[in-house]
Write a protein that holds these residues in place. Sequence first.
Motif, PDB file in Angstrom:
ATOM      1  N   CYS A  82     -12.036   4.286   4.408  1.00 52.89           N
ATOM      2  CA  CYS A  82     -10.598   4.364   4.139  1.00 52.89           C
ATOM      3  C   CYS A  82     -10.280   3.467   2.939  1.00 52.89           C
ATOM      4  O   CYS A  82     -11.158   2.739   2.443  1.00 52.89           O
ATOM      5  CB  CYS A  82      -9.814   3.941   5.376  1.00 52.89           C
ATOM      6  SG  CYS A  82      -9.712   2.159   5.631  1.00 52.89           S
ATOM      7  N   PRO A  83      -9.051   3.473   2.436  1.00 52.15           N
ATOM      8  CA  PRO A  83      -8.740   2.629   1.270  1.00 52.15           C
ATOM      9  C   PRO A  83      -9.058   1.162   1.476  1.00 52.15           C
ATOM     10  O   PRO A  83      -9.523   0.485   0.543  1.00 52.15           O
ATOM     11  CB  PRO A  83      -7.233   2.858   1.080  1.00 52.15           C
ATOM     12  CG  PRO A  83      -6.991   4.223   1.618  1.00 52.15           C
ATOM     13  CD  PRO A  83      -7.923   4.351   2.792  1.00 52.15           C
ATOM     14  N   GLU A  87     -11.751  -1.497  -0.707  1.00 53.84           N
ATOM     15  CA  GLU A  87     -11.236  -2.718  -1.332  1.00 53.84           C
ATOM     16  C   GLU A  87     -11.632  -3.982  -0.562  1.00 53.84           C
ATOM     17  O   GLU A  87     -11.014  -5.029  -0.727  1.00 53.84           O
ATOM     18  CB  GLU A  87      -9.707  -2.634  -1.437  1.00 53.84           C
ATOM     19  CG  GLU A  87      -9.219  -1.752  -2.561  1.00 53.84           C
ATOM     20  CD  GLU A  87      -9.513  -2.362  -3.926  1.00 53.84           C
ATOM     21  OE1 GLU A  87      -8.898  -3.375  -4.292  1.00 53.84           O
ATOM     22  OE2 GLU A  87     -10.398  -1.817  -4.627  1.00 53.84           O
ATOM     23  N   SER A 655       0.913   2.550   6.704  1.00 60.94           N
ATOM     24  CA  SER A 655       0.038   3.147   5.695  1.00 60.94           C
ATOM     25  C   SER A 655      -1.393   2.729   5.982  1.00 60.94           C
ATOM     26  O   SER A 655      -1.647   1.625   6.473  1.00 60.94           O
ATOM     27  CB  SER A 655       0.452   2.678   4.292  1.00 60.94           C
ATOM     28  OG  SER A 655      -0.562   2.943   3.347  1.00 60.94           O
ATOM     29  N   SER A 656      -2.334   3.590   5.650  1.00 59.79           N
ATOM     30  CA  SER A 656      -3.752   3.236   5.797  1.00 59.79           C
ATOM     31  C   SER A 656      -4.162   2.172   4.791  1.00 59.79           C
ATOM     32  O   SER A 656      -5.257   1.617   4.890  1.00 59.79           O
ATOM     33  CB  SER A 656      -4.625   4.481   5.630  1.00 59.79           C
ATOM     34  OG  SER A 656      -4.458   5.034   4.340  1.00 59.79           O
ATOM     35  N   ALA A 657      -3.301   1.873   3.823  1.00 64.19           N
ATOM     36  CA  ALA A 657      -3.593   0.844   2.828  1.00 64.19           C
ATOM     37  C   ALA A 657      -3.041  -0.521   3.229  1.00 64.19           C
ATOM     38  O   ALA A 657      -3.200  -1.486   2.482  1.00 64.19           O
ATOM     39  CB  ALA A 657      -3.016   1.246   1.466  1.00 64.19           C
ATOM     40  N   THR A 665      -4.757  -7.431   2.560  1.00 66.82           N
ATOM     41  CA  THR A 665      -4.496  -6.199   1.798  1.00 66.82           C
ATOM     42  C   THR A 665      -3.521  -6.439   0.652  1.00 66.82           C
ATOM     43  O   THR A 665      -3.576  -5.742  -0.362  1.00 66.82           O
ATOM     44  CB  THR A 665      -3.962  -5.094   2.715  1.00 66.82           C
ATOM     45  OG1 THR A 665      -2.880  -5.597   3.506  1.00 66.82           O
ATOM     46  CG2 THR A 665      -5.051  -4.585   3.648  1.00 66.82           C
ATOM     47  N   VAL A 670      -4.829  -2.266  -6.006  1.00 67.50           N
ATOM     48  CA  VAL A 670      -5.009  -0.852  -5.655  1.00 67.50           C
ATOM     49  C   VAL A 670      -4.265  -0.526  -4.375  1.00 67.50           C
ATOM     50  O   VAL A 670      -3.507   0.454  -4.299  1.00 67.50           O
ATOM     51  CB  VAL A 670      -6.511  -0.522  -5.508  1.00 67.50           C
ATOM     52  CG1 VAL A 670      -6.702   0.888  -4.953  1.00 67.50           C
ATOM     53  CG2 VAL A 670      -7.225  -0.669  -6.848  1.00 67.50           C
ATOM     54  N   LEU A 671      -4.470  -1.347  -3.334  1.00 72.71           N
ATOM     55  CA  LEU A 671      -3.798  -1.090  -2.065  1.00 72.71           C
ATOM     56  C   LEU A 671      -2.292  -1.244  -2.186  1.00 72.71           C
ATOM     57  O   LEU A 671      -1.527  -0.526  -1.530  1.00 72.71           O
ATOM     58  CB  LEU A 671      -4.339  -2.027  -0.986  1.00 72.71           C
ATOM     59  CG  LEU A 671      -5.819  -1.856  -0.630  1.00 72.71           C
ATOM     60  CD1 LEU A 671      -6.232  -2.847   0.448  1.00 72.71           C
ATOM     61  CD2 LEU A 671      -6.127  -0.435  -0.190  1.00 72.71           C
ATOM     62  N   LYS A 673      -0.554  -0.361  -4.666  1.00 75.49           N
ATOM     63  CA  LYS A 673      -0.033   0.864  -5.273  1.00 75.49           C
ATOM     64  C   LYS A 673      -0.004   2.030  -4.288  1.00 75.49           C
ATOM     65  O   LYS A 673       0.722   3.004  -4.496  1.00 75.49           O
ATOM     66  CB  LYS A 673      -0.879   1.242  -6.490  1.00 75.49           C
ATOM     67  CG  LYS A 673      -0.723   0.294  -7.678  1.00 75.49           C
ATOM     68  CD  LYS A 673      -1.617   0.716  -8.837  1.00 75.49           C
ATOM     69  CE  LYS A 673      -1.468  -0.239 -10.016  1.00 75.49           C
ATOM     70  NZ  LYS A 673      -2.371   0.143 -11.144  1.00 75.49           N
ATOM     71  N   LEU A 674      -0.807   1.947  -3.235  1.00 73.73           N
ATOM     72  CA  LEU A 674      -0.908   3.051  -2.287  1.00 73.73           C
ATOM     73  C   LEU A 674       0.142   2.980  -1.179  1.00 73.73           C
ATOM     74  O   LEU A 674       0.276   3.930  -0.401  1.00 73.73           O
ATOM     75  CB  LEU A 674      -2.303   3.068  -1.652  1.00 73.73           C
ATOM     76  CG  LEU A 674      -3.461   3.386  -2.599  1.00 73.73           C
ATOM     77  CD1 LEU A 674      -4.788   3.290  -1.867  1.00 73.73           C
ATOM     78  CD2 LEU A 674      -3.296   4.778  -3.204  1.00 73.73           C
ATOM     79  N   ALA A 675       0.858   1.884  -1.092  1.00 70.03           N
ATOM     80  CA  ALA A 675       1.877   1.734  -0.053  1.00 70.03           C
ATOM     81  C   ALA A 675       3.017   0.886  -0.600  1.00 70.03           C
ATOM     82  O   ALA A 675       2.791  -0.003  -1.427  1.00 70.03           O
ATOM     83  CB  ALA A 675       1.284   1.078   1.186  1.00 70.03           C
TER      84      ALA A 675
END
Length: 762
Positions: A82-83, A87, A655-657, A665, A670-671, A673-675
Amino acid sequence: MKTVVENLLRAHDGPMTSELVLRPAEFGLGRVPGRLQPASTAKSVCGFCSTGCSLLVHLDESGQAINLTPDPDHPVNLGMACPKGWEALTPLVAHDRATTPLLRNAKGQLEPVSWERAIAEFCSRMKGVQARHGAASVAALSTGQITTEEMALLGALAKFGMGIADLDSNTRQCMATSHVAYKQSFGFDAPPFTYADFEESDLLVFVGANPCIAHPIMWQRVMRNRRNPSTVVIDPRRTETAMAATLHVPVCPGGDLALLYGIAHLLVSRGWIDRDFIAAHTTGFDEFETFLRDFTPARVVADTGVSESTLEQLATLIGTRERVSLWWTMGVNQSHQATRTAQAIINLALMTGQIGRPGTGANSITGQCNAMGSRLFGNATSLIGGHDFANPDHRAHVASVLGLDEKRIPTAASRAYDQILGRIATGGVRALWIVATNTAHSWISHCGFAELRRKLDFLVVQDMYATTETARMADLVLPAAGWGEKEGTFINSERRLGVIRKVSRAPGEALSDFAIFKLIAEGWGCGGMFRQWRDPAAAFAIMRALSAGRPFDIGGIRDYDHIEAEGGIQWPFTSADALVSKFGVRSSEIGQTSDTAQTPNSDLRSPATHERRLFADGRFFTPDGRARFVFDPPSPLPEGANRDYPFVLITGRGSSAQWHTGSRTAKSAVLQKLAPNSAWIEIHPADAGPAGIANGDRVRVSSRRGTTEAAAQLTPSVQRGQVFIPMHFPEVNRLTFPAFDPHSRQPAYKACAVRLERLSQE
């Protein structure tokens, strides 16, 4: 004190500077246990959630991690990540890592000090509190995030060496319910499943679980199922998993228990139960059957908001499918009636005989990466190794294995997390040691923790970061190494032991938690009691000895290399199981041993893959070998909506991030930006309109305990009268209601009453 610390470090870490700058050491009392991996690639189990994915960590010539990829050969994740997994290295290089001990000075500021000063302050001030207020005035809060070996050493040190009777873990916030439910129903905390069951079910029922977001790799295993299964999600919110399901059952908050009893009522009335299994392998069903008579469809519809047709459809699916697996996680565990709700799920599996076979089971999905390790070796309310403080035979066994005077082992379990904090409020606890958890953020109705902190004479926080909400309140911060900077084991949701490896150097003078515990033992004057705990590998050998004859017996596991070579090993794995694995023979072919007499119920379908589920023969860990039907009447939400607070707030992963309080996290660009990196609130459009709330508006959310702000997200994924905020933001627990399940003492984070107000958008 200085001589003790310096001698200990010299003995295991070579030359030392006057500033006690610590170097990597094989013994484990340098920055981290274990040397950096010499190979170009090392394997390490991920340190975020309980899935237990294996990662291939790529190393430079010095053995330092530079990148990672998922392990394609591991039986858990099968080459997926997963993300957060991708990371996993980023939090190790965060700019705000704690790199040296920090002590609050006379001006109220945290300033760097040496390890010798830090250990001296820790011991002298903790002992001073005990001298003034009694041994019970010092308590500790631990975690599901450190290695099992570190948990075991912490529990032994605190309880047997330092006289700290009250030690509990943040596992209380996620998995205490499952622990108690399994123990009462099965006789031991024993999740029966293996991840292969995701792929072998005809029907998967998820209760208060959103694996699409919370456990993405587990959901990928569901997607690999070739049996064309149906999936059901029981959840107030139309989660990402519910959107992908065959059937979403939108139960009202707190209505799960009545709903599950209603399903059981229909299964009995339709004859969709396995009376032969019930008669042979369970007790208490006659009383349960009588109890269920009141849970008619009409009552259940009124109590849950679920339509009668949906109730009938769900009962039909459960009653007629060949392989039914039932899964739950925090939506069940974090409830005011959590234990009985989990046991209502277990009851459904027992009454239909859906346990011990492929694709079946009443299956608890764990939260933290090592919550299972904490449940077995946290040494909190259960004596180390799943033993019982109140059992004299258990105390004698533990004392013998550890080489201790039995009188040092308490005869009563610890108080639970909420009870420890309650004793701070009343002055019973005056010093607190917090290890690898962020209580000031994560504890229910967390605004109360700031007030509690003012009542403490001494607060110690041991963590990777000095910037968490809790660390900023500390009198002393002990800098700890994180995942990837030490060695040890984690135990995942399916009882699989996995190994984490040292693939990076901890920054500055940060130490592994194992090393910190050893230093404290020396500084406290009880170091001699823990000489056999030389390093994590030696601690693992102690854990093996403690497990002898227990349901989770791991005596057949040789060492870390054995675990890694097998792709992880699920407990129980006795010496007899090791022969099965090595020679491909059954225990019946090699003769019964004391090991197999204790754990005959492992289904060794394939010694090569070691997918091992429990209760294949219908024998449980109770004295008579039978599972128990456990039940109680439902009770209403402790805090329902009313005219002043017309909405019910529900919480969950966003979120999975994101992970927990974001202390790791949030370090990843990167994470981030995903949530979203600020709180949002999901509101049904029909509720937002009358309040004048538009999508994206800032909204003030108020409960009887506090107020916060969030960005409005209008969506029919929540029902009318309900709102949802993700759990990861510190604002959320300003609102939550501090109710506790009476059996597990787990907090009920999932439902409280709130009101909404649109803020000026200027």
